[in-house]
Motif scaffolding. Structure first.
Motif, mmCIF file in Angstrom:
data_model
loop_
_atom_site.group_PDB
_atom_site.id
_atom_site.type_symbol
_atom_site.label_atom_id
_atom_site.label_comp_id
_atom_site.label_asym_id
_atom_site.label_seq_id
_atom_site.Cartn_x
_atom_site.Cartn_y
_atom_site.Cartn_z
ATOM 1 N N ARG A 1 68.499 -26.148 49.653
ATOM 2 C CA ARG A 1 67.205 -25.098 49.551
ATOM 3 C C ARG A 1 67.994 -23.977 50.477
ATOM 4 N NH1 ARG A 1 61.526 -26.526 50.670
ATOM 5 N NH2 ARG A 1 62.491 -26.950 52.936
ATOM 6 N N SER A 52 56.978 -21.727 58.010
ATOM 7 C CA SER A 52 57.757 -22.228 56.894
ATOM 8 C C SER A 52 58.854 -22.780 57.037
ATOM 9 C CB SER A 52 57.832 -20.988 55.888
ATOM 10 O OG SER A 52 56.490 -20.442 55.635
ATOM 11 N N ILE A 97 63.601 -11.933 52.977
ATOM 12 C CA ILE A 97 62.906 -12.862 53.725
ATOM 13 C C ILE A 97 61.810 -12.281 54.543
ATOM 14 C CG2 ILE A 97 62.995 -14.952 55.140
ATOM 15 C CD1 ILE A 97 66.047 -15.355 54.273
ATOM 16 N N GLU A 151 58.490 -14.345 56.119
ATOM 17 C CA GLU A 151 57.770 -15.542 55.984
ATOM 18 C C GLU A 151 57.206 -15.936 57.553
ATOM 19 O OE1 GLU A 151 57.625 -17.656 53.438
ATOM 20 O OE2 GLU A 151 58.936 -16.522 52.149
ATOM 21 N N ILE A 159 68.190 -12.374 48.365
ATOM 22 C CA ILE A 159 66.804 -12.920 48.499
ATOM 23 C C ILE A 159 66.349 -12.006 50.037
ATOM 24 C CG2 ILE A 159 65.223 -14.846 49.305
ATOM 25 C CD1 ILE A 159 67.365 -16.705 47.800
ATOM 26 N N GLY A 180 61.493 -20.253 40.121
ATOM 27 C CA GLY A 180 60.156 -20.359 40.960
ATOM 28 C C GLY A 180 60.485 -19.385 42.222
ATOM 29 N N ASP A 181 60.953 -19.956 43.244
ATOM 30 C CA ASP A 181 61.206 -19.364 44.200
ATOM 31 C C ASP A 181 62.539 -19.443 44.745
ATOM 32 O OD1 ASP A 181 61.066 -18.700 47.265
ATOM 33 O OD2 ASP A 181 59.326 -19.341 47.713
ATOM 34 N N PRO A 182 63.383 -18.424 44.802
ATOM 35 C CA PRO A 182 64.852 -18.620 45.197
ATOM 36 C C PRO A 182 65.178 -19.017 46.412
ATOM 37 C CG PRO A 182 64.216 -16.552 44.803
ATOM 38 C CD PRO A 182 62.931 -17.109 44.435
ATOM 39 N N LEU A 183 63.956 -18.822 47.399
ATOM 40 C CA LEU A 183 64.124 -19.440 48.607
ATOM 41 C C LEU A 183 64.136 -20.844 48.908
ATOM 42 C CD1 LEU A 183 64.973 -18.365 51.702
ATOM 43 C CD2 LEU A 183 62.584 -17.839 52.128
ATOM 44 N N ARG A 184 63.064 -21.372 48.318
ATOM 45 C CA ARG A 184 62.592 -22.773 48.692
ATOM 46 C C ARG A 184 62.993 -23.632 47.344
ATOM 47 N NH1 ARG A 184 58.909 -19.539 50.637
ATOM 48 N NH2 ARG A 184 58.222 -20.221 52.511
ATOM 49 N N ASP A 185 63.431 -23.245 46.180
ATOM 50 C CA ASP A 185 64.092 -24.006 44.910
ATOM 51 C C ASP A 185 64.920 -24.899 45.521
ATOM 52 O OD1 ASP A 185 62.036 -23.379 43.571
ATOM 53 O OD2 ASP A 185 63.135 -21.876 42.166
#
Length: 181
Positions: free
Chosen positions: A136, A30, A24, A26, A22, A3-8
């Motif tokens: 994460r 966050s 970034i 943001e 990745i 889904g989201d490689p930064l948050r998964d």
């Protein structure tokens, strides 16, 4: 499918088999630890004022998730990240944004797997010891930026400071070392 490689959240044993970059960009809101540091430092602000300060601040950069084998048998993360973090100037006591930058170059290890790579004679980066096997990437970035924060936050030079009214308290300022002249 990711889904989201930064948050998964993923196990380091399930780290990507190929390098994954990745980018970034943001809101600083966050990042939980940076937000907590800012909230603690700007405690005089209302929640609405704090949200307004946070809304204008960003975390930017690029990290690379390195597969196992990049650092011996350990997966890793490297890259460069920067942030604007709202804090209070310790010189003039006014809110301002601190620019923070962090270089990441870490081999990821979980508790029982930890052995000092330098002691083992490996040419690897510093170990980033994880408290749990799930991680994460955003949490690593958050903590790296928090560790890069200055101990004393203040404007780069005093010209950015709002002048403090010396008569505001109506008290006479004491000079504890004046008698040593």
């Amino acid at each position: 499918a990711m889904g989201d490689p930064l948050r998964d959240r993923r196990r380091i044993s399930d780290w990507p088999s190929e390098s994954q970059v990745i980018d970034i960009s943001e809101d600083v809101a966050s990042f939980d630890k940076l937000t907590a540091a800012s909230r603690g430092d700007l405690e005089a602000l209302s929640e609405a004022e704090l949200r307004a300060e946070l809304r204008d601040c960003r975390v930017t950069g690029r990290i690379e998730l390195r597969p196992a084998g990049a650092y011996g048998a350990r997966p890793g993360v490297n890259g460069h990240v920067e942030a604007e973090v709202p804090m209070t100037c310790q010189r003039c006591l006014e809110p301002f944004s601190v620019r923070v930058a962090a270089e990441l170059d870490y081999a990821l290890v979980h508790g029982s797997e930890y052995e000092d790579p330098q002691a083992a004679g490996e040419d690897t980066p510093e170990a980033w010891e994880l408290e749990e096997p799930l991680v994460r990437p955003i949490d690593i970035v958050d903590e790296a930026l928090l560790m890069a924060m200055p101990l004393v936050t203040r404007h780069e030079d005093s010209s950015g400071c709002v002048e403090i009214d010396a008569d505001a308290g109506g008290e006479e300022m004491t000079h504890p070392f004046a008698s040593l002249r």
